[in-house]
Structures are given as structure tokens and as C-alpha cells.
Design a protein around this motif. Structure first.
Motif, short mmCIF file in Angstrom:
data_model
loop_
_atom_site.label_atom_id
_atom_site.label_comp_id
_atom_site.label_asym_id
_atom_site.label_seq_id
_atom_site.Cartn_x
_atom_site.Cartn_y
_atom_site.Cartn_z
N GLU A 381 0.82 -1.20 0.00
CA GLU A 381 0.00 0.00 0.00
C GLU A 381 0.86 1.26 0.00
OE1 GLU A 381 -2.30 -3.39 1.34
OE2 GLU A 381 -0.41 -2.54 2.09
N ALA A 382 1.98 1.21 0.72
CA ALA A 382 2.89 2.37 0.74
C ALA A 382 3.49 2.61 -0.64
CB ALA A 382 4.01 2.13 1.76
N ARG A 383 3.86 1.55 -1.31
CA ARG A 383 4.44 1.68 -2.66
C ARG A 383 3.41 2.22 -3.65
NH1 ARG A 383 6.52 -2.68 -2.51
NH2 ARG A 383 8.62 -2.07 -1.89
N THR A 384 2.18 1.78 -3.53
CA THR A 384 1.11 2.28 -4.41
C THR A 384 0.89 3.77 -4.21
OG1 THR A 384 0.00 0.12 -4.43
CG2 THR A 384 -1.32 2.05 -5.03
N LEU A 385 0.82 4.20 -2.96
CA LEU A 385 0.60 5.62 -2.67
C LEU A 385 1.77 6.45 -3.15
CD1 LEU A 385 -1.20 7.75 -1.36
CD2 LEU A 385 -0.01 7.32 0.80
N PHE A 386 2.99 5.97 -2.97
CA PHE A 386 4.17 6.69 -3.42
C PHE A 386 4.16 6.85 -4.94
CE2 PHE A 386 8.59 6.43 -5.02
CZ PHE A 386 9.04 7.66 -4.56
N GLN A 387 3.80 5.80 -5.66
CA GLN A 387 3.73 5.88 -7.12
C GLN A 387 2.65 6.86 -7.57
OE1 GLN A 387 3.12 1.74 -8.05
NE2 GLN A 387 5.31 1.24 -7.99
N HIS A 388 1.54 6.92 -6.84
CA HIS A 388 0.51 7.91 -7.16
C HIS A 388 1.04 9.33 -6.99
CE1 HIS A 388 -2.47 5.04 -7.98
NE2 HIS A 388 -3.04 4.90 -6.79
N SER A 389 1.87 9.54 -5.98
CA SER A 389 2.40 10.90 -5.74
C SER A 389 3.29 11.37 -6.88
CB SER A 389 3.17 10.93 -4.41
OG SER A 389 4.42 10.26 -4.52
N LEU A 390 3.89 10.46 -7.61
CA LEU A 390 4.80 10.83 -8.69
C LEU A 390 4.05 11.38 -9.89
CD1 LEU A 390 7.34 7.85 -8.53
CD2 LEU A 390 7.55 10.12 -7.51
N TRP A 391 2.92 10.77 -10.24
CA TRP A 391 2.18 11.28 -11.40
C TRP A 391 1.22 12.39 -11.00
CZ3 TRP A 391 -3.01 11.25 -10.86
CH2 TRP A 391 -3.61 10.26 -10.11
N TYR A 392 0.83 12.43 -9.74
CA TYR A 392 -0.19 13.39 -9.30
C TYR A 392 0.26 14.84 -9.53
CZ TYR A 392 -3.18 16.07 -6.15
OH TYR A 392 -4.04 17.00 -5.63
N LEU A 393 1.47 15.15 -9.10
CA LEU A 393 1.91 16.56 -9.14
C LEU A 393 1.95 17.12 -10.56
CD1 LEU A 393 2.69 18.76 -7.15
CD2 LEU A 393 5.07 18.13 -7.49
N PRO A 394 2.63 16.48 -11.52
CA PRO A 394 2.64 17.05 -12.87
C PRO A 394 1.26 17.06 -13.52
CG PRO A 394 3.70 14.89 -12.86
CD PRO A 394 3.50 15.30 -11.43
N VAL A 395 0.43 16.04 -13.23
CA VAL A 395 -0.90 15.99 -13.86
C VAL A 395 -1.78 17.12 -13.35
CG1 VAL A 395 -3.06 14.67 -13.91
CG2 VAL A 395 -0.89 13.53 -14.39
N VAL A 396 -1.86 17.30 -12.05
CA VAL A 396 -2.73 18.33 -11.48
C VAL A 396 -2.18 19.73 -11.79
CG1 VAL A 396 -3.70 19.27 -9.35
CG2 VAL A 396 -3.59 16.81 -9.69
N MET A 397 -0.88 19.90 -11.71
CA MET A 397 -0.31 21.21 -12.03
C MET A 397 -0.48 21.52 -13.52
SD MET A 397 3.16 21.25 -9.74
CE MET A 397 3.75 22.70 -10.59
N GLY A 398 -0.40 20.48 -14.37
CA GLY A 398 -0.63 20.70 -15.79
C GLY A 398 -2.04 21.13 -16.08
#
Length: 398
Positions: A381-398
Motif C-alpha cells: 500500500e505504501a508503494r502504491t501511494l508513493f507511485q501515485h504521488s509521482l504522477w499526481y503533481l505534474p498531472v494536477v499542475m498541468g
């Protein structure tokens, strides 16, 4: 490397001598390896499984093992290689590693978002100067951080190949690089943008390389200071174009908000928003809170995955002392991103109210992952959340 191998051999013999030893502390002080003259014998007074201290004979045998030379047959010659001479290409690669290029690129992207959403126009020179100045400030902070943490980086698998640890560059050379970039970054920002932006860049260097680095071995609150560091770069982009961080007068009129269309006065709907209306402290505050909360969304699952390394190096991280509280903090700030994106950003005028809806799917997916991490607390679960954090920032900021 000889010392680390010596300690491994000592620990092996130690566990044979005391197979059921229990240690009173989760962390070990470096004084445990000092000689008997310097207090080494006292540092070896660990309790055994029955609660009694080790007798003098066992302590003496352990100390003998610690200081006897390692037979050459136990050293793998293939593990050693001469340090290569630094060419220009290799030196640039080392500088890139000192600057932590992946992290620096992310910092620059957040800074550029502040420039992009600023209500004031900008120019290419200002845009490039802000990006380069942010790069130099980040490079200086990251280098100074690594320079101070060599003994601790050497103890963790994920950091033991950093330039200072593997002696790819001398500490004096690295310090020179940090000082040069630490001066050039704020100076460039001061010359090409304004004093406020330059001060923010300098403050971030001090916070990260000074306060945050020092606190990592003192208190779990270091993570909160690190989150402040992560929230400053978009403010640099905002002020680089002339945006304000504080209101001219502290009144309700100094914090104008943009209401949803169904709450707006129809007679005022046709009036366009001006730069003066949008340039209010609520906008940079929204930027800061977005990056501040994202730091916990990103770091808490990562620290859970490497908590054993943090414990080994003696870092005071919440994931080491209280893994469940660590997951709860990650969930709290991941959920906080929902009102930040769906209320704070549109109210400040940084985005339209459509952003409240378009950002919602990403926030729901990530909040659900944070909930699973808190509920189960597993590495999956920690690895899944960490991977989500990687795509989240550029996607939402974009």
C-alpha cells in the motif's frame, strides 16, 4: 570500507557469543566502537536475555575482535577499484548527482507554475532567470545537505553511492560548488527579478541545508520543516513577476475571492477580473498549501518503505517511531488536497471553478490509496501511494 567489514565480522561473533541478546536502544551511538581507553568497555554493557550485564571476559573478547586486523583472505579484492580521474564529463555528472537533478527538476517545475499562473505578464529573460536561479539554489542546498550527512549516507543502501560517500569528489571541492551555486542563485534572482524572490531562494537554502538537515537526527518535526521548504519554490515564481505575498492593508477587501457562477451577482458577471483583483495573498497561500500537503503525500509512504535504513542511520523519522501515525499523517494531507484544489484554488482566482471538478478524480484516487495505506499499513500500500504521488503533481499542475 575496512571499518564496515570489521563491524560486520564483529557483529557476527557477537551474536555467536550472546545468541539471545536484547538491546536497550533502537539506535546505536558511534561511541560503541571506541577503544576501552575512550569508554568502549562501558559502551558494551548491554543486557543479555536474563537482564544481567555482560561479564568482563565476554567484553574483552568482543573488544579483541573489534580491533584485531582483518585477514586478507576475508577481503574481496574484486570489490575494490582505484578512484578514476575526473574528466570534464565525469565532473559534470558528479555535479548533477550533488544537485539531485530529479528533485531539482521537480522544484523548478513548481517554481514555473507560479510564473505561469501569476496575474502579471512576464518576459523570457525573467522566466529563464527564475528557472536557473531556482536550479542553482536547489543545487547548493542539496550539496550542503550531502556534505553534512556522509557518515549517515554511508550506512544506508539507497545513499551509499552518493559522490561524497564513494569519494568521487573531495569535500573541499564539493563545498566550493555549494558556495558558488549558493551565491550565484540568489544573486541572479536579485539582479533579474527582485529582492523578495532572491530572499526566498536564500531562505530555502538555509532551511534545507541548515535547519532541516540538523533536525533529521533530533526530532520527527524535521519532516514538517522539509514540507515548508517544498512549498516555497512556487512562491518564488509568483513573486518573480511582481506578485505580492502579503496584503497592503489587513482587511477583508485585501482578500478578494472569486465565487462560483451560481453565487455571483449577474450584473457583475460581465466585468473581467483584473491583475489587481487576482493579486491577493490567498493565491500564493493556495500554492504554498498545495505543495506543503503534497510533501506528506509523497514522503510518508516513501519513509515507510525505507524506515529500516533511516533507523540504521539514526534518523528521527515518524515512520521509525510510529508507523501507523506516519500513515495517518499521509492520509490527512492527501485528503486535504481535495479542498485545496476544489475550493482554495478557484476562490483565489488562480483557476476557474471547472478545476474544482477536473481535479477531483485524481484527488479521489489518491485519497483512496492513502486510506488503504493507513488501514493496512503494508509496504504494498505504501508503494502504491508513493507511485501515485509521482504522477499526481505534474498531472494536477498541468
Amino acid at each position: 570500507m575496512h571499518r564496515n567489514l570489521s563491524h560486520s565480522i564483529l557483529f557476527h561473533h557477537f551474536t555467536l557469543l550472546i545468541p539471545h541478546a536484547t538491546f536497550t536502544s533502537f539506535f546505536f551511538h558511534n561511541a560503541q566502537w571506541t577503544s576501552p581507553v575512550n569508554g568502549g568497555t562501558a559502551s558494551l554493557r548491554r543486557t543479555n536475555g536474563k537482564g544481567s550485564t555482560l561479564d568482563s571476559d565476554v567484553r574483552a573478547r568482543i573488544l579483541d575482535l573489534a580491533y584485531q586486523p582483518i585477514p586478507s583472505t576475508q577481503l574481496d579484492a574484486a570489490a575494490y577499484k582505484p578512484i578514476e580521474k575526473l574528466t570534464t564529463g565525469k565532473l559534470l555528472k558528479v555535479y548533477n548527482q550533488l544537485a539531485k537533478s530529479n528533485l531539482t527538476i521537480l522544484v523548478v517545475l513548481t517554481s514555473m507554475s507560479g510564473v505561469a499562473l501569476s496575474p502579471y505578464p512576464t518576459t523570457i529573460p525573467v522566466l529563464l532567470a527564475t528557472a536557473l536561479g531556482t536550479v542553482l539554489c536547489s543545487a547548493s542546498a542539496n550539496t550542503l545537505n550531502q556534505l553534512q550527512e556522509v557518515p549517515f549516507d554511508a550506512q544506508m543502501a539507497r545513499t551509499r553511492m552518493r559522490p561524497f560517500v564513494r569519494r568521487a569528489i573531495t569535500p573541499l571541492h564539493g563545498a566550493g560548488f555549494a558556495i558558488a551555486t549558493g551565491i550565484a542563485g540568489p544573486a541572479l534572482l536579485w539582479a533579474m527579478t527582485n529582492t523578495t524572490t532572491a530572499c526566498l531562494g536564500l531562505v530555502n537554502i538555509v532551511l534545507y541545508a541548515g535547519v532541516y538537515t540538523w533536525m533529521k537526527r533530533k526530532t520527527i518535526w524535521n519532516t514538517w520543516v522539509g514540507a515548508i521548504v517544498g512549498g516555497i519554490p512556487p512562491l518564488m515564481g509568483w513573486t518573480a513577476t511582481g506578485g505580492r505575498l502579503l496584503p497592503e492593508t489587513w482587511s477583508l477587501d485585501a482578500f478578494p475571492v472569486v465565487l462560483p457562477p451560481f453565487l455571483q451577482d449577474p450584473s457583475l458577471a460581465h466585468i473581467p477580473l483584473t491583475a489587481a483583483t487576482l493579486d491577493n495573498p490567498l493565491a500564493p497561500f493556495a500554492f504554498f498549501m498545495f505543495l506543503f500537503s503534497w510533501q506528506f503525500f509523497h514522503f510518508m509512504p516513501l519513509s515507510h518503505l525505507v524506515r529500516n535504513s533511516y533507523a540504521q542511520a539514526g534518523y528521527h523519522m515518524l515512520s521509525v517511531f510510529d508507523p501507523r501515525k506516519n500513515a495517518l499523517v499521509g492520509l490527512r494531507h492527501t485528503a486535504l488536497l481535495v479542498p485545496i484544489c476544489s475550493l482554495l484554488f478557484p476562490l483565489s482566482g488562480l483557476t476557474t471553478w471547472w478545476f474544482a471538478l477536473s481535479s477531483l478524480p485524481a484527488n479521489v484516487v489518491c485519497t483512496r490509496a492513502a486510506w488503504n495505506f493507513w488501514r493496512n499499513g503494508g509496504e504494498k500500500e505504501a508503494r502504491t501511494l508513493f507511485q501515485h504521488s509521482l504522477w499526481y503533481l505534474p498531472v494536477v499542475m498541468g
